[in-house]
Design an enzyme around this catalytic site. Structure first.
Site, PDB file in Angstrom:
ATOM      1  N   GLU A 281       0.899  -1.095   0.094  1.00  0.00           N
ATOM      2  CA  GLU A 281       0.161  -0.057  -0.124  1.00  0.00           C
ATOM      3  C   GLU A 281       0.875   1.280   0.213  1.00  0.00           C
ATOM      4  O   GLU A 281       0.770   2.248  -0.712  1.00  0.00           O
ATOM      5  CB  GLU A 281      -0.821   0.019   1.237  1.00  0.00           C
ATOM      6  CG  GLU A 281      -1.919   1.341   1.296  1.00  0.00           C
ATOM      7  CD  GLU A 281      -2.493   1.481   2.724  1.00  0.00           C
ATOM      8  OE1 GLU A 281      -3.419   2.045   3.075  1.00  0.00           O
ATOM      9  OE2 GLU A 281      -2.078   0.610   3.679  1.00  0.00           O
ATOM     10  N   HIS A 282       1.830   1.193   0.525  1.00  0.00           N
ATOM     11  CA  HIS A 282       2.883   2.296   1.131  1.00  0.00           C
ATOM     12  C   HIS A 282       4.356   1.819   0.904  1.00  0.00           C
ATOM     13  O   HIS A 282       4.359   0.909   1.442  1.00  0.00           O
ATOM     14  CB  HIS A 282       2.571   3.039   2.239  1.00  0.00           C
ATOM     15  CG  HIS A 282       1.490   3.331   2.654  1.00  0.00           C
ATOM     16  ND1 HIS A 282       0.511   2.779   3.675  1.00  0.00           N
ATOM     17  CD2 HIS A 282       0.722   4.554   2.697  1.00  0.00           C
ATOM     18  CE1 HIS A 282      -0.565   3.396   4.016  1.00  0.00           C
ATOM     19  NE2 HIS A 282      -0.572   4.624   3.083  1.00  0.00           N
TER      20      HIS A 282
END
Length: 430
Positions: free
Chosen positions: A327-328
Protein backbone atom coordinates in the site's frame (compact mmCIF):
# COMPACT_ATOMS: atom_id res chain seq x y z
CA UNK A 1 10.22 -11.87 17.78
CA UNK A 2 9.72 -10.11 14.45
CA UNK A 3 9.91 -12.29 11.31
CA UNK A 4 13.28 -12.15 9.55
CA UNK A 5 13.77 -13.42 5.99
CA UNK A 6 17.28 -13.70 4.54
CA UNK A 7 17.70 -13.88 0.80
CA UNK A 8 20.87 -15.92 1.29
CA UNK A 9 18.95 -18.74 2.99
CA UNK A 10 18.34 -21.72 0.68
CA UNK A 11 14.64 -21.78 1.54
CA UNK A 12 14.14 -18.03 1.12
CA UNK A 13 11.80 -18.33 -1.88
CA UNK A 14 9.58 -20.80 -0.05
CA UNK A 15 9.45 -18.60 3.05
CA UNK A 16 8.87 -15.43 1.02
CA UNK A 17 5.99 -17.04 -0.89
CA UNK A 18 4.44 -18.15 2.41
CA UNK A 19 4.92 -14.63 3.78
CA UNK A 20 3.08 -13.15 0.79
CA UNK A 21 0.15 -15.53 1.13
CA UNK A 22 -0.29 -15.08 4.88
CA UNK A 23 -3.60 -13.63 6.04
CA UNK A 24 -3.57 -10.71 8.44
CA UNK A 25 -7.23 -10.62 9.37
CA UNK A 26 -9.86 -13.20 10.04
CA UNK A 27 -12.82 -12.72 7.72
CA UNK A 28 -15.89 -12.85 9.87
CA UNK A 29 -18.76 -14.80 8.34
CA UNK A 30 -21.25 -11.97 8.59
CA UNK A 31 -22.94 -12.15 5.20
CA UNK A 32 -26.19 -13.67 6.45
CA UNK A 33 -26.61 -11.12 9.24
CA UNK A 34 -25.67 -8.26 6.93
CA UNK A 35 -28.09 -9.38 4.23
CA UNK A 36 -30.89 -9.35 6.82
CA UNK A 37 -29.95 -5.80 7.83
CA UNK A 38 -29.77 -4.62 4.22
CA UNK A 39 -33.10 -6.21 3.32
CA UNK A 40 -34.82 -4.74 6.37
CA UNK A 41 -33.56 -1.21 5.68
CA UNK A 42 -34.71 -1.59 2.09
CA UNK A 43 -38.19 -2.61 3.29
CA UNK A 44 -38.67 -0.40 6.35
CA UNK A 45 -36.47 2.64 5.75
CA UNK A 46 -36.04 5.03 8.66
CA UNK A 47 -37.75 2.77 11.21
CA UNK A 48 -35.07 0.12 10.63
CA UNK A 49 -32.33 2.75 11.04
CA UNK A 50 -33.85 3.88 14.33
CA UNK A 51 -34.01 0.32 15.65
CA UNK A 52 -30.48 -0.65 14.63
CA UNK A 53 -29.06 2.60 16.04
CA UNK A 54 -30.72 1.90 19.40
CA UNK A 55 -29.35 -1.65 19.43
CA UNK A 56 -25.83 -1.10 18.12
CA UNK A 57 -24.97 2.52 18.94
CA UNK A 58 -27.20 3.11 21.98
CA UNK A 59 -28.65 6.28 20.47
CA UNK A 60 -32.28 7.37 20.08
CA UNK A 61 -32.48 8.94 16.64
CA UNK A 62 -36.07 9.99 17.27
CA UNK A 63 -34.68 12.47 19.80
CA UNK A 64 -31.51 13.53 18.02
CA UNK A 65 -32.75 13.27 14.44
CA UNK A 66 -31.00 11.25 11.76
CA UNK A 67 -29.49 14.29 10.05
CA UNK A 68 -26.69 16.32 11.63
CA UNK A 69 -27.71 19.98 11.76
CA UNK A 70 -25.78 23.05 10.69
CA UNK A 71 -25.89 24.20 14.33
CA UNK A 72 -24.09 21.02 15.37
CA UNK A 73 -21.39 21.65 12.78
CA UNK A 74 -21.06 25.25 14.00
CA UNK A 75 -20.61 23.89 17.54
CA UNK A 76 -17.96 21.48 16.28
CA UNK A 77 -15.99 24.42 14.85
CA UNK A 78 -16.27 26.20 18.19
CA UNK A 79 -14.99 23.11 20.01
CA UNK A 80 -12.11 22.38 17.64
CA UNK A 81 -8.66 23.85 18.35
CA UNK A 82 -7.97 26.67 15.92
CA UNK A 83 -4.55 25.22 15.08
CA UNK A 84 -6.13 21.89 14.08
CA UNK A 85 -8.70 23.64 11.89
CA UNK A 86 -5.91 25.54 10.14
CA UNK A 87 -3.97 22.29 9.61
CA UNK A 88 -7.07 20.69 8.09
CA UNK A 89 -7.50 23.70 5.80
CA UNK A 90 -3.90 23.33 4.63
CA UNK A 91 -4.48 19.63 3.96
CA UNK A 92 -7.73 20.38 2.12
CA UNK A 93 -6.12 22.98 -0.12
CA UNK A 94 -3.21 20.72 -1.04
CA UNK A 95 -5.51 17.76 -1.74
CA UNK A 96 -7.69 19.99 -3.92
CA UNK A 97 -4.78 21.36 -5.96
CA UNK A 98 -3.21 17.96 -6.56
CA UNK A 99 -6.48 16.28 -7.50
CA UNK A 100 -7.42 19.13 -9.86
CA UNK A 101 -4.47 18.01 -12.00
CA UNK A 102 -6.16 14.62 -12.40
CA UNK A 103 -9.23 16.03 -14.16
CA UNK A 104 -9.51 14.31 -17.55
CA UNK A 105 -10.19 16.19 -20.77
CA UNK A 106 -12.97 15.46 -23.22
CA UNK A 107 -11.75 14.30 -26.61
CA UNK A 108 -13.45 14.52 -30.01
CA UNK A 109 -11.85 14.06 -33.41
CA UNK A 110 -12.60 13.15 -37.02
CA UNK A 111 -10.75 10.20 -38.54
CA UNK A 112 -9.64 9.66 -42.15
CA UNK A 113 -13.09 8.37 -43.20
CA UNK A 114 -14.83 11.41 -41.77
CA UNK A 115 -16.21 9.49 -38.78
CA UNK A 116 -16.42 11.55 -35.61
CA UNK A 117 -15.30 9.76 -32.44
CA UNK A 118 -14.65 10.90 -28.93
CA UNK A 119 -15.23 10.58 -25.24
CA UNK A 120 -16.92 12.82 -22.72
CA UNK A 121 -16.35 12.84 -18.96
CA UNK A 122 -19.13 13.60 -16.48
CA UNK A 123 -19.25 13.54 -12.69
CA UNK A 124 -21.33 11.01 -10.78
CA UNK A 125 -24.43 12.84 -9.52
CA UNK A 126 -24.39 11.68 -5.89
CA UNK A 127 -21.87 9.76 -3.77
CA UNK A 128 -21.99 8.44 -0.23
CA UNK A 129 -18.99 8.59 2.11
CA UNK A 130 -18.84 6.12 4.99
CA UNK A 131 -16.78 7.34 7.96
CA UNK A 132 -16.13 4.83 10.77
CA UNK A 133 -16.89 5.82 14.34
CA UNK A 134 -14.77 5.35 17.44
CA UNK A 135 -10.97 5.25 17.24
CA UNK A 136 -10.97 5.08 13.41
CA UNK A 137 -13.01 8.27 12.98
CA UNK A 138 -10.36 10.34 11.21
CA UNK A 139 -10.96 13.84 9.80
CA UNK A 140 -8.13 13.29 7.32
CA UNK A 141 -10.09 10.42 5.75
CA UNK A 142 -13.07 12.72 5.28
CA UNK A 143 -10.88 15.13 3.31
CA UNK A 144 -9.27 12.36 1.27
CA UNK A 145 -12.62 10.86 0.25
CA UNK A 146 -14.65 14.04 -0.18
CA UNK A 147 -12.22 16.44 -1.86
CA UNK A 148 -11.72 14.38 -5.06
CA UNK A 149 -15.51 14.16 -5.34
CA UNK A 150 -15.77 17.93 -5.00
CA UNK A 151 -13.04 18.47 -7.60
CA UNK A 152 -14.76 16.02 -9.95
CA UNK A 153 -17.96 18.07 -9.78
CA UNK A 154 -20.18 15.68 -7.82
CA UNK A 155 -23.39 17.57 -7.03
CA UNK A 156 -24.29 15.79 -3.80
CA UNK A 157 -21.78 14.36 -1.32
CA UNK A 158 -23.47 12.49 1.53
CA UNK A 159 -21.61 11.41 4.67
CA UNK A 160 -22.76 8.75 7.13
CA UNK A 161 -20.99 8.30 10.46
CA UNK A 162 -22.04 6.25 13.50
CA UNK A 163 -22.59 8.12 16.76
CA UNK A 164 -21.95 5.58 19.55
CA UNK A 165 -23.71 6.76 22.71
CA UNK A 166 -24.65 9.87 20.74
CA UNK A 167 -21.06 11.05 20.31
CA UNK A 168 -19.60 12.43 17.08
CA UNK A 169 -15.98 13.44 16.56
CA UNK A 170 -16.22 17.23 16.11
CA UNK A 171 -13.17 17.23 13.83
CA UNK A 172 -14.97 14.88 11.44
CA UNK A 173 -17.81 17.41 11.20
CA UNK A 174 -15.30 20.22 10.70
CA UNK A 175 -13.55 18.31 7.91
CA UNK A 176 -16.89 17.54 6.26
CA UNK A 177 -17.81 21.21 6.02
CA UNK A 178 -14.33 22.18 4.84
CA UNK A 179 -14.58 19.58 2.07
CA UNK A 180 -18.03 20.64 0.92
CA UNK A 181 -20.02 17.63 2.13
CA UNK A 182 -23.69 18.30 1.38
CA UNK A 183 -25.45 16.14 3.99
CA UNK A 184 -24.37 14.30 7.16
CA UNK A 185 -26.32 11.50 8.85
CA UNK A 186 -25.54 9.94 12.24
CA UNK A 187 -25.95 6.32 11.20
CA UNK A 188 -23.33 3.62 10.74
CA UNK A 189 -22.76 -0.03 10.05
CA UNK A 190 -24.37 -2.14 7.34
CA UNK A 191 -27.61 -0.22 7.85
CA UNK A 192 -25.96 3.02 6.73
CA UNK A 193 -24.64 1.38 3.56
CA UNK A 194 -28.13 0.04 2.80
CA UNK A 195 -29.65 3.49 3.35
CA UNK A 196 -27.17 5.06 0.93
CA UNK A 197 -27.83 2.38 -1.69
CA UNK A 198 -31.62 2.14 -1.51
CA UNK A 199 -32.70 5.32 0.24
CA UNK A 200 -35.06 5.87 3.17
CA UNK A 201 -37.62 8.54 4.00
CA UNK A 202 -34.78 10.77 5.23
CA UNK A 203 -31.76 9.69 3.17
CA UNK A 204 -31.98 9.87 -0.62
CA UNK A 205 -30.00 7.15 -2.44
CA UNK A 206 -26.61 7.77 -4.03
CA UNK A 207 -24.91 6.26 -7.07
CA UNK A 208 -21.60 5.25 -5.48
CA UNK A 209 -20.35 4.50 -1.96
CA UNK A 210 -16.77 5.05 -0.78
CA UNK A 211 -14.95 4.80 2.52
CA UNK A 212 -13.54 2.17 4.89
CA UNK A 213 -15.34 0.16 7.56
CA UNK A 214 -15.45 -3.05 9.55
CA UNK A 215 -16.43 -6.53 8.33
CA UNK A 216 -20.14 -5.62 8.41
CA UNK A 217 -19.62 -2.49 6.33
CA UNK A 218 -17.41 -4.37 3.85
CA UNK A 219 -20.02 -7.12 3.49
CA UNK A 220 -22.77 -4.56 2.97
CA UNK A 221 -20.75 -2.84 0.24
CA UNK A 222 -20.32 -6.15 -1.54
CA UNK A 223 -24.06 -6.88 -1.28
CA UNK A 224 -25.22 -3.52 -2.66
CA UNK A 225 -22.61 -3.43 -5.43
CA UNK A 226 -24.42 -3.37 -8.74
CA UNK A 227 -27.20 -1.22 -7.37
CA UNK A 228 -24.46 1.30 -6.63
CA UNK A 229 -20.76 1.47 -7.37
CA UNK A 230 -18.18 1.04 -4.62
CA UNK A 231 -14.56 2.10 -4.33
CA UNK A 232 -12.72 -0.89 -2.87
CA UNK A 233 -12.77 -3.33 0.03
CA UNK A 234 -9.83 -2.08 2.08
CA UNK A 235 -7.80 -4.27 4.41
CA UNK A 236 -5.38 -3.39 7.22
CA UNK A 237 -2.75 -0.74 6.50
CA UNK A 238 0.79 -1.66 5.44
CA UNK A 239 4.16 -0.11 4.69
CA UNK A 240 7.31 -1.45 3.03
CA UNK A 241 10.46 0.57 3.68
CA UNK A 242 13.48 -0.09 1.48
CA UNK A 243 16.37 1.57 3.33
CA UNK A 244 20.15 1.54 3.30
CA UNK A 245 22.51 1.82 6.27
CA UNK A 246 23.00 5.57 5.83
CA UNK A 247 19.55 6.24 7.29
CA UNK A 248 18.95 7.15 10.91
CA UNK A 249 17.54 3.94 12.49
CA UNK A 250 15.24 6.01 14.70
CA UNK A 251 13.63 7.63 11.65
CA UNK A 252 12.96 4.30 9.99
CA UNK A 253 11.65 2.82 13.24
CA UNK A 254 9.25 5.75 13.63
CA UNK A 255 7.92 5.15 10.12
CA UNK A 256 7.39 1.45 10.80
CA UNK A 257 5.48 2.24 13.98
CA UNK A 258 3.36 4.87 12.23
CA UNK A 259 1.71 1.97 10.40
CA UNK A 260 1.77 -0.46 13.31
CA UNK A 261 -0.25 1.84 15.56
CA UNK A 262 -3.19 1.83 13.12
CA UNK A 263 -4.36 -1.70 13.79
CA UNK A 264 -3.18 -4.96 15.36
CA UNK A 265 -3.41 -6.42 11.83
CA UNK A 266 -1.37 -3.63 10.19
CA UNK A 267 1.95 -4.65 8.68
CA UNK A 268 5.32 -2.89 8.71
CA UNK A 269 8.20 -4.32 6.66
CA UNK A 270 11.84 -3.23 6.47
CA UNK A 271 13.93 -4.33 3.50
CA UNK A 272 17.66 -3.65 3.66
CA UNK A 273 21.00 -5.14 2.63
CA UNK A 274 22.71 -4.47 5.96
CA UNK A 275 22.04 -6.77 8.93
CA UNK A 276 23.63 -4.44 11.48
CA UNK A 277 21.37 -1.62 10.31
CA UNK A 278 18.35 -3.93 10.54
CA UNK A 279 19.23 -4.77 14.15
CA UNK A 280 19.62 -1.07 14.95
CA UNK A 281 16.16 -0.37 13.53
CA UNK A 282 14.64 -3.25 15.53
CA UNK A 283 16.21 -1.88 18.71
CA UNK A 284 14.85 1.58 17.91
CA UNK A 285 11.38 0.11 17.38
CA UNK A 286 11.49 -1.54 20.81
CA UNK A 287 12.56 1.74 22.44
CA UNK A 288 9.91 3.82 20.71
CA UNK A 289 7.09 1.33 21.28
CA UNK A 290 6.98 2.21 24.96
CA UNK A 291 6.51 5.92 24.23
CA UNK A 292 3.29 5.51 22.24
CA UNK A 293 -0.27 6.04 23.45
CA UNK A 294 -1.25 3.03 21.34
CA UNK A 295 1.59 0.81 22.58
CA UNK A 296 -0.56 -2.30 22.83
CA UNK A 297 -1.85 -2.03 19.27
CA UNK A 298 1.54 -1.22 17.75
CA UNK A 299 3.28 -3.97 19.74
CA UNK A 300 0.81 -6.61 18.56
CA UNK A 301 1.13 -5.46 14.95
CA UNK A 302 4.93 -5.48 15.00
CA UNK A 303 5.11 -8.80 16.88
CA UNK A 304 2.59 -10.66 14.74
CA UNK A 305 3.02 -9.13 11.29
CA UNK A 306 6.21 -7.05 11.27
CA UNK A 307 9.07 -8.30 9.10
CA UNK A 308 12.68 -7.63 8.19
CA UNK A 309 13.82 -8.81 4.76
CA UNK A 310 17.59 -8.93 4.23
CA UNK A 311 18.59 -8.80 0.57
CA UNK A 312 22.03 -9.39 -0.93
CA UNK A 313 21.82 -6.24 -3.00
CA UNK A 314 19.28 -3.48 -3.57
CA UNK A 315 18.99 -4.65 -7.16
CA UNK A 316 17.25 -7.69 -5.66
CA UNK A 317 14.89 -5.48 -3.67
CA UNK A 318 13.05 -4.26 -6.76
CA UNK A 319 11.41 -7.54 -7.87
CA UNK A 320 10.64 -8.40 -4.25
CA UNK A 321 9.00 -5.02 -3.70
CA UNK A 322 6.93 -5.52 -6.84
CA UNK A 323 5.76 -8.89 -5.54
CA UNK A 324 4.81 -7.43 -2.16
CA UNK A 325 2.86 -4.63 -3.93
CA UNK A 326 2.62 -2.63 -0.73
CA UNK A 327 0.00 0.00 0.00
CA UNK A 328 2.81 2.40 1.01
CA UNK A 329 6.37 2.06 -0.28
CA UNK A 330 9.14 4.22 1.18
CA UNK A 331 12.41 4.25 -0.77
CA UNK A 332 15.21 5.57 1.43
CA UNK A 333 18.39 4.67 -0.45
CA UNK A 334 21.21 6.71 -1.96
CA UNK A 335 19.67 7.00 -5.44
CA UNK A 336 15.99 6.67 -4.60
CA UNK A 337 14.84 8.29 -7.85
CA UNK A 338 16.49 5.52 -9.87
CA UNK A 339 14.24 2.99 -8.14
CA UNK A 340 10.98 4.71 -8.97
CA UNK A 341 10.65 3.88 -12.71
CA UNK A 342 11.25 0.21 -11.92
CA UNK A 343 8.48 -0.08 -9.34
CA UNK A 344 5.36 -1.41 -11.04
CA UNK A 345 3.27 -2.35 -8.01
CA UNK A 346 2.70 0.04 -5.12
CA UNK A 347 -0.23 2.10 -3.90
CA UNK A 348 1.91 5.16 -3.27
CA UNK A 349 5.69 5.72 -3.36
CA UNK A 350 7.52 8.01 -0.92
CA UNK A 351 10.90 9.02 -2.27
CA UNK A 352 13.91 9.78 -0.07
CA UNK A 353 14.60 9.96 3.64
CA UNK A 354 12.75 13.24 4.13
CA UNK A 355 9.45 11.88 2.80
CA UNK A 356 7.85 9.90 5.61
CA UNK A 357 4.63 8.20 4.59
CA UNK A 358 2.79 10.18 7.27
CA UNK A 359 3.07 13.33 5.16
CA UNK A 360 1.06 11.48 2.51
CA UNK A 361 -1.50 10.57 5.16
CA UNK A 362 -2.25 14.21 5.87
CA UNK A 363 -0.77 17.13 3.98
CA UNK A 364 1.22 15.90 0.99
CA UNK A 365 -1.74 16.30 -1.36
CA UNK A 366 -1.78 12.79 -2.82
CA UNK A 367 -4.59 10.52 -1.66
CA UNK A 368 -4.18 8.19 1.30
CA UNK A 369 -7.00 5.84 0.25
CA UNK A 370 -4.87 3.12 -1.33
CA UNK A 371 -5.06 -0.54 -2.37
CA UNK A 372 -4.03 -3.02 0.33
CA UNK A 373 -3.30 -6.75 0.57
CA UNK A 374 -1.30 -6.81 -2.70
CA UNK A 375 -4.19 -5.35 -4.70
CA UNK A 376 -1.81 -2.63 -5.95
CA UNK A 377 -0.95 -5.28 -8.57
CA UNK A 378 -4.22 -4.47 -10.32
CA UNK A 379 -5.75 -1.34 -8.78
CA UNK A 380 -4.99 2.26 -7.88
CA UNK A 381 -5.55 4.68 -5.06
CA UNK A 382 -8.63 6.87 -4.87
CA UNK A 383 -8.65 9.73 -7.37
CA UNK A 384 -10.89 12.16 -9.21
CA UNK A 385 -11.53 9.43 -11.79
CA UNK A 386 -13.34 7.35 -9.16
CA UNK A 387 -16.04 10.03 -9.12
CA UNK A 388 -16.35 10.38 -12.88
CA UNK A 389 -17.47 8.26 -15.80
CA UNK A 390 -16.55 8.29 -19.46
CA UNK A 391 -19.14 8.19 -22.25
CA UNK A 392 -18.10 7.30 -25.80
CA UNK A 393 -19.26 9.47 -28.71
CA UNK A 394 -19.71 8.36 -32.32
CA UNK A 395 -21.17 10.21 -35.32
CA UNK A 396 -21.47 9.06 -38.93
CA UNK A 397 -22.95 10.71 -42.00
CA UNK A 398 -24.38 8.83 -44.98
CA UNK A 399 -20.97 8.56 -46.68
CA UNK A 400 -19.35 7.12 -43.58
CA UNK A 401 -22.18 4.62 -43.14
CA UNK A 402 -21.75 3.49 -46.75
CA UNK A 403 -18.03 3.03 -46.14
CA UNK A 404 -18.31 1.07 -42.88
CA UNK A 405 -21.74 -0.51 -43.16
CA UNK A 406 -20.94 -3.54 -45.33
CA UNK A 407 -18.26 -4.75 -42.89
CA UNK A 408 -20.68 -4.34 -39.97
CA UNK A 409 -23.32 -6.33 -41.87
CA UNK A 410 -20.80 -9.08 -42.62
CA UNK A 411 -19.78 -9.45 -38.96
CA UNK A 412 -23.39 -9.34 -37.75
CA UNK A 413 -24.41 -12.13 -40.13
CA UNK A 414 -21.36 -14.18 -39.16
CA UNK A 415 -22.54 -13.92 -35.56
CA UNK A 416 -26.07 -14.94 -36.51
CA UNK A 417 -27.60 -11.59 -35.53
CA UNK A 418 -29.93 -10.77 -38.40
CA UNK A 419 -31.54 -7.75 -36.75
CA UNK A 420 -28.10 -6.23 -36.25
CA UNK A 421 -27.37 -6.64 -39.96
CA UNK A 422 -30.78 -5.26 -40.93
CA UNK A 423 -30.25 -2.14 -38.77
CA UNK A 424 -27.45 -1.12 -41.13
CA UNK A 425 -28.72 -2.67 -44.36
CA UNK A 426 -32.09 -0.89 -44.16
CA UNK A 427 -30.29 2.46 -44.21
CA UNK A 428 -28.20 1.45 -47.22
CA UNK A 429 -31.07 -0.14 -49.16
CA UNK A 430 -29.19 -3.43 -49.20
Amino acid sequence: MVTTLRQTDPDFEQKFAAFLSGKREVSEDVDRAVREIVDRVRREGDSALLDYSRRFDRIDLEKTGIAVTEAEIDAAFDAAPASTVEALKLARDRIEKHHARQLPKDDRYTDALGVELGSRWTAIEAVGLYVPGGTASYPSSVLMNAMPAKVAGVDRIVMVVPAPDGNLNPLVLVAARLAGVSEIYRVGGAQAIAALAYGTETIRPVAKIVGPGNAYVAAAKRIVFGTVGIDMIAGPSEVLIVADKDNNPDWIAADLLAQAEHDTAAQSILMTNDEAFAHAVEEAVERQLHTLARTETASASWRDFGAVILVKDFEDAIPLANRIAAEHLEIAVADAEAFVPRIRNAGSIFIGGYTPEVIGDYVGGCNHVLPTARSARFSSGLSVLDYMKRTSLLKLGSEQLRALGPAAIEIARAEGLDAHAQSVAIRLNL
